[in-house]
Design a protein around this motif. Structure first.
Motif, short mmCIF file in Angstrom:
data_model
loop_
_atom_site.label_atom_id
_atom_site.label_comp_id
_atom_site.label_asym_id
_atom_site.label_seq_id
_atom_site.Cartn_x
_atom_site.Cartn_y
_atom_site.Cartn_z
N UNK A 43 51.65 29.12 37.39
CA UNK A 43 50.45 29.15 36.57
C UNK A 43 49.89 30.57 36.58
N UNK A 44 49.33 30.94 35.45
CA UNK A 44 48.63 32.22 35.37
C UNK A 44 47.17 31.96 35.71
N UNK A 45 46.71 32.58 36.76
CA UNK A 45 45.32 32.43 37.16
C UNK A 45 44.48 33.50 36.47
N UNK A 110 50.60 42.07 42.24
CA UNK A 110 49.15 42.10 42.13
C UNK A 110 48.44 42.84 43.23
N UNK A 111 47.16 42.52 43.39
CA UNK A 111 46.30 43.21 44.35
C UNK A 111 45.35 42.21 44.99
N UNK A 112 44.58 42.70 45.95
CA UNK A 112 43.61 41.84 46.62
C UNK A 112 42.45 42.70 47.10
N UNK A 113 41.30 42.06 47.23
CA UNK A 113 40.13 42.74 47.77
C UNK A 113 40.27 42.87 49.28
N UNK A 114 39.98 44.04 49.80
CA UNK A 114 39.99 44.25 51.24
C UNK A 114 38.55 44.38 51.74
N UNK A 124 31.34 35.22 57.18
CA UNK A 124 30.11 34.94 56.43
C UNK A 124 30.08 35.51 55.01
N UNK A 125 31.18 36.04 54.54
CA UNK A 125 31.19 36.71 53.23
C UNK A 125 32.10 35.96 52.27
N UNK A 126 31.68 35.88 51.00
CA UNK A 126 32.47 35.29 49.92
C UNK A 126 33.01 36.41 49.04
N UNK A 127 33.97 36.06 48.17
CA UNK A 127 34.40 36.98 47.12
C UNK A 127 34.86 36.18 45.92
N UNK A 128 35.17 36.87 44.83
CA UNK A 128 35.66 36.22 43.61
C UNK A 128 37.02 36.79 43.24
N UNK A 129 37.78 37.17 44.25
CA UNK A 129 39.05 37.86 44.02
C UNK A 129 40.18 36.89 43.70
N UNK A 130 40.32 35.84 44.49
CA UNK A 130 41.35 34.84 44.26
C UNK A 130 40.68 33.50 43.96
#
Length: 400
Positions: A43-45, A110-114, A124-130
């Motif tokens: 699937x393409x996310x 691809x890439x990812x947030x570090x 305690x932190x969220x992200x919208x990366x994946x």
């Protein structure tokens, strides 16, 4: 024995690499080359939309499309790239090991947030990366109503004032009110190291982001960095404390660790330097597309950024050229001189710009309509129709 083109990744770069390679094979009526995509899911996310609500709907299935164009799919995660033997080792969803051989490899992982190694950053932190993290954030926002009313409950802190941070922050007022009620006294605060609101977006665009922020009630804390995070808030490097149960990290993109398995020069984000045909420099059988490729877009010194705008085109060229290499036909030099930016600014609207200096062309409602068209139509893969899908993969089709 058939030659093998192996593509690692089913993101924008990987999908369009596969379609473009299939297009060239079809054009030359060649049936002696197999194309295989290796990825964790077929699937393409739609990653550019992960700042929005209902993130679980933001995928596009690929099995029917791949079947239509004759692309094989292997579900698994690449672990090791063996350049010498031209093999990729992978693990499937059950943890079982396997190997795939290639004659040409397109790395599109691809890439990812570090996140920095600051206290509380993992817990305690969220992200919208994946999509998994964006879904966790959405579940958290929807659960805030179950907490007692407090400043921390009603406050979202977005760390980073770049494109992702801006789009996430400007969407948050509507998302918080949907979860907590329209009469709730909410706060959305952007923490950014820059001295000016949206400085990273350029002098033409930043005033509109400042205007939208004021309209939406979004606060900016400038010249600031996050020192630590806990369950109830953020402490900044200058000692300032912001009470918040919701901290979202949006900065620090880095290319997939698989780039480290390929002998080549990498930039500060881990992207592999490629030549004009997107072959990794010093390699004979490895191409790169999407967020793992450090690629020159034009003749005046601009390079592709980590975005679907560039990943789609990079995929079209990389897949075509990997196939051309095997077929002995002329590759097509990658070129993408047109650059646009369309920033979603929540209920205020959006801003559309052209050029690397981001000359503003559309604002508010008109730009919002354009952004909606991009997000809901243009960046999705083509329908599972062989002829139209292959036609859409022509590298010479302009993306922007």
């Amino acid at each position: 024995m058939k030659k093998q083109i192996l593509i690692i990744g089913a993101g924008f770069g990987g999908v369009w690499s596969a379609l473009s390679a299939a297009r060239l094979l079809d054009k030359h009526n060649r049936h002696d080359v197999d194309i295989t995509v290796l990825a964790p899911q077929a699937e393409l996310r739609i990653r550019p939309r992960f700042y929005e609500a209902n993130v679980h709907t933001m995928t596009a299935p690929l099995n029917d499309l791949f079947d239509a164009v004759g692309v094989k799919f292997v579900r698994g995660s690449a672990n090791v790239i063996d350049e010498k033997n031209q093999q990729v080792s992978y693990s499937n969803t059950l943890g079982q090991k396997g190997q795939l051989s290639y004659d040409r490899l397109v790395l599109a992982a691809g890439s990812h947030v570090t996140r920095p190694a600051a206290e509380g950053m993992t817990k305690h932190v969220f992200d919208v990366d994946q999509i998994e993290e964006a879904t966790r954030l959405e579940d958290h926002i929807n659960s805030l109503k179950d907490l007692p009313a407090s400043v921390a409950r009603n406050t979202v802190v977005v760390a980073g004032g770049g494109l992702t941070g801006i789009e996430t922050a400007t969407e948050m007022p509507a998302r918080l009110r949907a979860a907590l009620g329209n009469d709730t006294d909410i706060r959305v605060i952007v923490v950014d190291r820059s001295p000016k609101i949206a400085a990273a977006m350029g002098k033409e665009l930043s005033p509109f982001i400042a205007e939208a922020s004021e309209h939406l009630g979004i606060e900016w804390v400038l010249n600031a960095t996050v020192a630590s995070v806990d369950a109830n808030g953020v402490t900044l490097a200058n000692g300032q404390r912001i009470e918040s149960n919701t901290v979202i990290w949006t900065v620090g993109l880095r290319a997939s660790h698989l780039t480290e398995h390929v002998d080549g020069t990498r930039d500060h984000q881990g992207r592999l330097h490629v030549d004009q045909h997107l072959k990794v420099r010093s390699q004979t059988a490895v191409y790169a597309a999407g967020d793992v490729a450090y690629a020159s877009t034009d003749a005046v010194g601009n390079f592709a950024v980590m975005s679907c705008q560039h990943a789609i085109a990079l995929g079209r060229y990389a897949g075509n050229n990997a196939a051309a290499d095997l077929l002995g036909v002329e590759p097509i030099p990658y070129s993408q001189p047109k650059y646009v930016t369309c920033v979603d600014l929540g209920a205020w609207g959006a801003v559309f710009t052209e050029g690397w200096d981001r000359q503003v062309k559309l604002i508010k409602h008109e730009a919002k309509e354009f952004k909606t068209q991009i997000n809901t139509v243009w960046i999705y893969p083509p329908a599972a129709d062989r002829a139209s899908a292959l036609a859409a993969a022509d590298p010479l089709i302009p993306v922007a």
